[in-house]
Each structure stands twice: as C-alpha cells, then as structure tokens.
Scaffold this motif. Structure first.
Motif, PDB file in Angstrom:
ATOM      1  N   GLU A 124       0.812  -1.222   0.000  1.00  0.00           N
ATOM      2  CA  GLU A 124       0.000   0.000   0.000  1.00  0.00           C
ATOM      3  C   GLU A 124       0.843   1.268   0.000  1.00  0.00           C
ATOM      4  N   ILE A 125       2.114   1.165   0.440  1.00  0.00           N
ATOM      5  CA  ILE A 125       2.953   2.367   0.501  1.00  0.00           C
ATOM      6  C   ILE A 125       4.261   2.191  -0.277  1.00  0.00           C
ATOM      7  N   ALA A 126       4.430   1.087  -0.994  1.00  0.00           N
ATOM      8  CA  ALA A 126       5.677   0.841  -1.717  1.00  0.00           C
ATOM      9  C   ALA A 126       5.973   1.970  -2.701  1.00  0.00           C
ATOM     10  N   GLY A 127       7.200   2.476  -2.659  1.00  0.00           N
ATOM     11  CA  GLY A 127       7.620   3.507  -3.590  1.00  0.00           C
ATOM     12  C   GLY A 127       6.991   4.867  -3.380  1.00  0.00           C
ATOM     13  N   SER A 128       6.347   5.077  -2.237  1.00  0.00           N
ATOM     14  CA  SER A 128       5.659   6.347  -2.011  1.00  0.00           C
ATOM     15  C   SER A 128       5.920   6.866  -0.602  1.00  0.00           C
ATOM     16  N   VAL A 129       5.533   8.126  -0.387  1.00  0.00           N
ATOM     17  CA  VAL A 129       5.631   8.776   0.920  1.00  0.00           C
ATOM     18  C   VAL A 129       4.223   9.182   1.329  1.00  0.00           C
ATOM     19  N   VAL A 130       3.790   8.771   2.532  1.00  0.00           N
ATOM     20  CA  VAL A 130       2.411   9.043   2.957  1.00  0.00           C
ATOM     21  C   VAL A 130       2.415   9.662   4.354  1.00  0.00           C
ATOM     22  N   PRO A 131       1.445  10.541   4.651  1.00  0.00           N
ATOM     23  CA  PRO A 131       1.361  11.116   5.998  1.00  0.00           C
ATOM     24  C   PRO A 131       1.183  10.032   7.051  1.00  0.00           C
ATOM     25  N   ALA A 132       1.869  10.173   8.176  1.00  0.00           N
ATOM     26  CA  ALA A 132       1.827   9.155   9.217  1.00  0.00           C
ATOM     27  C   ALA A 132       0.430   8.981   9.791  1.00  0.00           C
ATOM     28  N   ASP A 133      -0.314  10.076   9.935  1.00  0.00           N
ATOM     29  CA  ASP A 133      -1.635   9.930  10.545  1.00  0.00           C
ATOM     30  C   ASP A 133      -2.624   9.215   9.620  1.00  0.00           C
ATOM     31  N   ALA A 134      -2.322   9.153   8.320  1.00  0.00           N
ATOM     32  CA  ALA A 134      -3.158   8.379   7.417  1.00  0.00           C
ATOM     33  C   ALA A 134      -3.001   6.887   7.677  1.00  0.00           C
ATOM     34  N   VAL A 135      -1.868   6.511   8.245  1.00  0.00           N
ATOM     35  CA  VAL A 135      -1.583   5.116   8.569  1.00  0.00           C
ATOM     36  C   VAL A 135      -1.893   4.804  10.030  1.00  0.00           C
ATOM     37  N   LEU A 136      -1.504   5.701  10.921  1.00  0.00           N
ATOM     38  CA  LEU A 136      -1.556   5.435  12.356  1.00  0.00           C
ATOM     39  C   LEU A 136      -2.731   6.113  13.061  1.00  0.00           C
ATOM     40  N   GLY A 137      -3.501   6.903  12.342  1.00  0.00           N
ATOM     41  CA  GLY A 137      -4.659   7.556  12.935  1.00  0.00           C
ATOM     42  C   GLY A 137      -4.355   8.965  13.421  1.00  0.00           C
ATOM     43  N   SER A 138      -5.408   9.740  13.617  1.00  0.00           N
ATOM     44  CA  SER A 138      -5.252  11.154  13.976  1.00  0.00           C
ATOM     45  C   SER A 138      -4.576  11.353  15.324  1.00  0.00           C
ATOM     46  N   ALA A 139      -4.654  10.351  16.218  1.00  0.00           N
ATOM     47  CA  ALA A 139      -4.034  10.477  17.544  1.00  0.00           C
ATOM     48  C   ALA A 139      -2.513  10.571  17.451  1.00  0.00           C
ATOM     49  N   PHE A 140      -1.960  10.203  16.296  1.00  0.00           N
ATOM     50  CA  PHE A 140      -0.509  10.261  16.124  1.00  0.00           C
ATOM     51  C   PHE A 140      -0.006  11.695  16.245  1.00  0.00           C
ATOM     52  N   ARG A 141      -0.832  12.665  15.843  1.00  0.00           N
ATOM     53  CA  ARG A 141      -0.438  14.074  15.973  1.00  0.00           C
ATOM     54  C   ARG A 141      -0.183  14.428  17.439  1.00  0.00           C
ATOM     55  N   GLY A 142      -0.997  13.850  18.345  1.00  0.00           N
ATOM     56  CA  GLY A 142      -0.804  14.097  19.767  1.00  0.00           C
ATOM     57  C   GLY A 142       0.515  13.540  20.262  1.00  0.00           C
ATOM     58  N   LEU A 143       0.917  12.376  19.730  1.00  0.00           N
ATOM     59  CA  LEU A 143       2.210  11.801  20.094  1.00  0.00           C
ATOM     60  C   LEU A 143       3.340  12.718  19.647  1.00  0.00           C
ATOM     61  N   GLU A 144       3.243  13.243  18.439  1.00  0.00           N
ATOM     62  CA  GLU A 144       4.270  14.163  17.953  1.00  0.00           C
ATOM     63  C   GLU A 144       4.396  15.370  18.872  1.00  0.00           C
ATOM     64  N   ASP A 145       3.266  15.905  19.287  1.00  0.00           N
ATOM     65  CA  ASP A 145       3.293  17.079  20.168  1.00  0.00           C
ATOM     66  C   ASP A 145       3.918  16.732  21.520  1.00  0.00           C
ATOM     67  N   ARG A 146       3.564  15.567  22.055  1.00  0.00           N
ATOM     68  CA  ARG A 146       4.133  15.144  23.344  1.00  0.00           C
ATOM     69  C   ARG A 146       5.656  14.981  23.239  1.00  0.00           C
ATOM     70  N   LEU A 147       6.117  14.387  22.175  1.00  0.00           N
ATOM     71  CA  LEU A 147       7.549  14.172  21.991  1.00  0.00           C
ATOM     72  C   LEU A 147       8.286  15.494  21.781  1.00  0.00           C
ATOM     73  N   ALA A 148       7.663  16.407  21.052  1.00  0.00           N
ATOM     74  CA  ALA A 148       8.292  17.710  20.811  1.00  0.00           C
ATOM     75  C   ALA A 148       8.557  18.445  22.109  1.00  0.00           C
ATOM     76  N   HIS A 149       7.680  18.255  23.106  1.00  0.00           N
ATOM     77  CA  HIS A 149       7.792  18.997  24.363  1.00  0.00           C
ATOM     78  C   HIS A 149       8.443  18.175  25.484  1.00  0.00           C
ATOM     79  N   ALA A 150       8.970  16.988  25.168  1.00  0.00           N
ATOM     80  CA  ALA A 150       9.685  16.200  26.167  1.00  0.00           C
ATOM     81  C   ALA A 150      10.938  16.950  26.598  1.00  0.00           C
ATOM     82  N   ARG A 151      11.449  16.638  27.801  1.00  0.00           N
ATOM     83  CA  ARG A 151      12.544  17.445  28.363  1.00  0.00           C
ATOM     84  C   ARG A 151      13.888  17.207  27.680  1.00  0.00           C
ATOM     85  N   ASP A 152      14.115  15.972  27.148  1.00  0.00           N
ATOM     86  CA  ASP A 152      15.407  15.686  26.531  1.00  0.00           C
ATOM     87  C   ASP A 152      15.270  14.463  25.620  1.00  0.00           C
ATOM     88  N   TRP A 153      16.366  14.089  24.970  1.00  0.00           N
ATOM     89  CA  TRP A 153      16.297  12.980  24.022  1.00  0.00           C
ATOM     90  C   TRP A 153      16.111  11.623  24.695  1.00  0.00           C
TER      91      TRP A 153
END
Length: 289
Positions: A124-153
C-alpha cells in the motif's frame, strides 16, 4: 561523537550547515522489528537537500517543527511534508530537502516490523511517501506534540519506544512463510537464488513473490537487490575494502561491471564517488540544483 545512556550523538558543522544527530539501538523487545531510532536537529540556516539511499528498512519520520520536501530527479518539489510521514520501500535514491532548520525523530523498521507496527500490508505504501496519521490515525499528531515537548532525548526515545511496544502488542504477526523467507535473504545478505529459496520453503516462486509483494511491498528478487546493495555499501564504508572486484564477488554480483551498474542504478553514483561524498555522520548531500 558523544555517547550517553546508549544514545550516540554526532555533531556536524561545516560549509554545509550545522546539525546534531542522536542514534539509539532499540531495546531487546523491539529489536526484531526496529533497526534504529534517531533524533535530529538542524540549525544551518540554508536550504539543504540530501540524497537518501534505498535500504531494506521502512522509515517513519516525526516532524516537530518546520517541514521536509521530496524532490523529483528534475529538481522540482513534488511533496511538502509539515507533519510525520512514512516512506515505503524503493530501489531508487530519494532527494529530501529541508529549509535549513529541522527538529524531528525517525524510527527505521524492518519490513516485517513495519507491517506489524503500522498495521498494513506494505504494498500500500511501496515507492511512495504518505502522511503518518493516514496510517496510524489522527491520535498520532498528539504523540508528535508530546515528543516535541519532552525534556530531553532520552525521555523522547523512552516515550516513543513505549508507543511502538503498544502497537506491537495489538497487531498481527507476519505470515510465517514470508518471515522465514525474509530471514533467509537477510542471513545471506541478499546473495541467494530466489528459485532455491522458494523450493526450500516448498512453495512456487510465483506464490512467494505474491506474498512478498503484499506484505513487504517488493518481490524477493528486489528485496535481495536491496540487501546486496546494503552489504556492499557497509563494506565500502568500513574502509577495509581492498578490491572492488573482490567486493563484487563477495556480495554475490556476477562481476565488477554488474556491481558498478547496480550501484549506480540504486545510488546515482559509482562506488568510489559515493564513498568520497559521504559525510562523517553517514549522510549524503545531493549536488546543487
């Protein structure tokens, strides 16, 4: 290069810009499915385009700030991504640009790990680039936000690993036949006759190809090409190669001419030219457009 808590840090500063890369091996519970996790911050200030080489993994990139662009061979921008995205398997180099600033994370899955954690057949994704939330669901955006604001790596990696383990627990394992066939190809570094592979698995070559296309996104023959290329590239980067002809033979190529042709097809350069252009952190800049 610096290392802490199993995380290796690379700092780069040159006329190409400034960036820092963090790399971490996954915990044992994720290692059959995840190759590596990375964090990346770029503050160079000038637009930068990298040539991403094909490899046998599936990258998932989380974009915390700024955006990335995918360029065609003619230099035109084809896709602009200001959010997380997944890239399917390909046997061609990909030009990926940033505006000179970036803040992101990346996880590289094995193909079967990607199928299980992403929850989809990879054709379904071979040879292409697709938005992550199209695969993992809209809640994935919340994970990105949580990780962006984490204190360190270290905290970011811990949060992300927990998310991946949760996904792993809720999705089905791959077809045993594909799992066994892929494991044999990996063990052989791609240097394995596909007819013999199918015979050893007691299936027809056609049936094995159908299963590989569906679950991995490519035929066994193309997967083998990717693995041979990776094996040869790793050997070149080691600095211990004495002869390209010997390397070609060791990696299963018919001869050095075949090796050079495959290498140029999959990387856009000859082996010696590519080795000369690789930066210390392993990245490869595209020629100016």
């Amino acid at each position: 290069m610096d290392e802490m808590a199993g995380i290796v840090r690379f700092d780069h500063a040159s006329e190409h810009g400034r960036w820092t890369l963090w790399r971490k091996r996954p915990p044992a519970s994720l290692q059959p499915h995840v190759i590596e996790l990375e964090g990346y911050v770029e503050t160079g200030g000038a637009p930068l385009v990298r040539r991403e080489l094909p490899f046998s993994g599936i990258p998932l990139i989380l974009v915390f700030e700024h955006h990335f662009s995918v360029f065609g061979g003619d230099g035109t921008e084809r896709v602009r991504l200001g959010q997380g995205f997944v890239a399917g398997l390909t046997d061609q180099p990909t030009l990926v640009g940033s505006p000179g600033h970036a803040f992101c994370m990346q996880v590289n899955f094995t193909p079967l790990g990607a199928r299980r954690i992403l929850g989809l057949d990879l054709h379904e994704i071979a040879g292409s680039v697709v938005p992550a939330d199209a695969v993992l669901g809209s809640a994935f955006r919340g994970l990105e936000d949580r990780l962006a604001h984490a204190r360190d790596w270290p905290q970011r990696f811990a949060i992300f690993e927990g998310y991946l383990l949760e996904r792993l627990a809720h999705n089905a394992a791959p077809t045993p036949l594909v799992e066994a066939g892929y494991a044999q190809l990996v063990a052989a570094g791609g240097s394995l006759d596909i007819g013999a592979l199918a015979a050893g698995l007691e299936v027809s070559r056609k049936h094995l190809g159908t299963l590989f296309r569906r679950e991995i996104g490519m035929t066994p023959k193309t997967v083998a090409r990717l693995l041979r290329f990776e094996t040869a590239l790793s050997a070149l980067r080691s600095g211990r190669v004495q002869s390209l002809a010997d390397l070609a033979y060791a990696c299963g190529y018919a001869d050095q001419s075949h090796f050079n042709g495959e290498f140029r097809s999959m990387s856009g350069q000859s082996p010696t030219a590519l080795l000369r252009d690789i930066l210390p952190d392993g990245s490869l800049l595209a020629p100016p457009r």
